[in-house]
Design a protein around this motif. Structure first.
Motif, PDB file in Angstrom:
ATOM      1  N   PRO A   1       0.788  -1.240   0.000  1.00  0.00           N
ATOM      2  CA  PRO A   1       0.000   0.000   0.000  1.00  0.00           C
ATOM      3  C   PRO A   1       0.817   1.285   0.000  1.00  0.00           C
TER       4      PRO A   1
ATOM      5  N   GLN B   1      -3.436   2.618   2.271  1.00  0.00           N
ATOM      6  CA  GLN B   1      -4.269   2.311   1.109  1.00  0.00           C
ATOM      7  C   GLN B   1      -4.244   0.813   0.792  1.00  0.00           C
TER       8      GLN B   1
ATOM      9  N   ARG C   1      -5.698  -1.292  -2.549  1.00  0.00           N
ATOM     10  CA  ARG C   1      -4.952  -1.745  -3.729  1.00  0.00           C
ATOM     11  C   ARG C   1      -4.936  -3.268  -3.822  1.00  0.00           C
TER      12      ARG C   1
ATOM     13  N   ASP D   1      -9.299   0.531   2.651  1.00  0.00           N
ATOM     14  CA  ASP D   1      -8.341   1.477   3.219  1.00  0.00           C
ATOM     15  C   ASP D   1      -8.578   1.583   4.726  1.00  0.00           C
TER      16      ASP D   1
END
Length: 402
Positions: free
Chosen positions: A248, A273, A276, A302
């Motif tokens: 991330p 994040q 992904r 997230d």
């Protein structure tokens, strides 16, 4: 046949605990006030605080044990709970403190997990048991080589940038079908990925700091071998194996204040994040029993962490640290896996440091309280059940500074 491989570790999603005793002891506040060469991994701008060459050897040890109970009452537990994570750092300021260079060797992502071949993993007749639905062994190794350079932009602002070069290895083993109870799949592959990181620290006043850090995404493509063992007549079959993991983007903000000459406090917030990681491809080439390539849906979300920490220099050469951090799990119930289960965490940490002349020793401990996961609507019904996770974190530092 099915394959349920997924790789997770004991600290929110893929991530391992903070590297080193300073960073574990201050897990909730380690962005604005970190002041040894492990700043390479947390906030490279703070390398500018060093007065001379600095070396830190910082191994970490993780204890993780998982207990599982299925809706029908079948149980299972993991074995070999102790995991070693080596880390080390070095830094050198130059040009009268205007610049600094650093290097970190860390293990930022991945651990291993192995289920005892008892209970739900010993049920050879039931195709929906964990024996055939999930790997009994999974290992993710990730080593980051992180060269870094930092500079003083003006009297109150420092900045640092670094390169993240990941080498990573993925390995799993799983039994496949009650029609051939000893038929076992083994996959092992490795790969390299490259990213970067940066940090900025603003000394608002002599006692207050604000820091922002960013660590970029890294994608690793794994290539290796896929083996089927105990295949009738053939014995062992080998084909190619490939996969991909998407690590991330991470953004963190920290505010620190020096309450007195001996006491510092800091609060940090991170955004990670993990969305992904939406799927995990498992490509296995060709083999005599037609084992299929597949893509396993993950749909991670997230997440954030938030915490507070501080330290107290209570005597000459001695310092105590403590912190609290909340970690939100990125793993939804629908794509939960028993490979290494994950959940929301509340982590309490403490550390003690002793320094004498150029030498410093530090020990840190973290009590990691996981929420119990009760899974009822997994995309793989064989993963439904209750998971209790026990984790203890340990870190050690030896520092030599000039």
């Amino acid at each position: 046949m099915s394959v349920g491989v997924c790789v997770r570790t004991c600290a929110e999603g893929f991530r391992n605990p903070p590297a080193g005793a300073f960073n574990l002891g201050r897990a909730g506040g380690r962005i604005a006030q970190i002041d040894d060469s492990s700043a390479v991994a947390q906030n490279p701008a703070n390398l500018m605080d060093l007065q001379g060459p600095d070396f830190v050897v910082a191994p970490s040890v993780v204890y993780i044990h998982v207990d599982y109970k299925s809706p029908s009452g079948a149980t299972a537990e993991t074995k070999l709970p102790w995991k070693l994570l080596p880390n080390g750092f070095a830094a050198l300021p130059f040009m009268e403190g205007k610049f600094a260079v650093g290097l970190g060797i860390t293990t930022p992502y991945g651990l291993s997990n192995e289920w005892d071949q008892k209970g739900a993993f010993a049920d050879m007749a039931n195709g929906s048991s964990l024996r055939y639905q999930a790997p009994h062994f999974t290992e993710l190794k990730t080593i980051n080589c992180n060269p870094t350079v930092a500079a003083r932009l003006c009297d109150r602002v420092t900045a640092g940038v670094g390169l993240d070069v990941f080498w990573s290895e993925l390995n799993f083993m799983q039994f496949l079908t009650p029609l051939a109870p000893t038929l076992e799949a083994k996959a092992k592959g490795d790969g390299v990925g490259v990213g970067g990181n940066l940090g900025i620290t603003w000394e608002i006043t002599k006692r207050q700091r604000l820091a922002v850090t960013y660590r970029s995404q890294v994608d690793v493509d794994y290539d290796g071998h896929f083996d089927l063992k105990n295949v009738a007549i053939v014995g062992t079959s080998r084909s190619d194996f490939s996969s991909r993991l998407k690590f991330p983007n991470i953004v963190a903000v920290g505010y620190g204040i020096k309450v007195s000459d001996a006491i510092r406090l800091e609060g940090d917030v991170e955004w990670i994040q993990f969305s992904r990681f939406d799927n995990l491809p498992v490509n296995v080439g060709s083999n005599p029993v037609g084992f299929p390539s597949t893509t396993i849906r993950q749909d991670w979300k997230d997440t954030f962490t938030a915490g507070i920490a501080g330290d107290w220099e209570f005597a000459h050469g001695w310092a105590a640290r403590a912190g609290y951090q909340f970690y939100e799990s990125p793993v939804p119930d629908e794509t939960f896996s028993p490979t290494i289960p994950d959940g929301n965490q509340n982590v309490l940490t403490v550390a003690l440091r002793y320094s004498h002349k150029r030498h410093s020793l530090e020990f840190a401990y973290g009590a990691d309280f996981y929420d119990r996961r009760r899974i009822t609507n997994d995309q793989n019904p064989g993963f439904n059940g209750t998971y209790d996770i026990t984790v203890h974190l340990f870190a050690f530092n030896y520092r030599f500074s000039f």
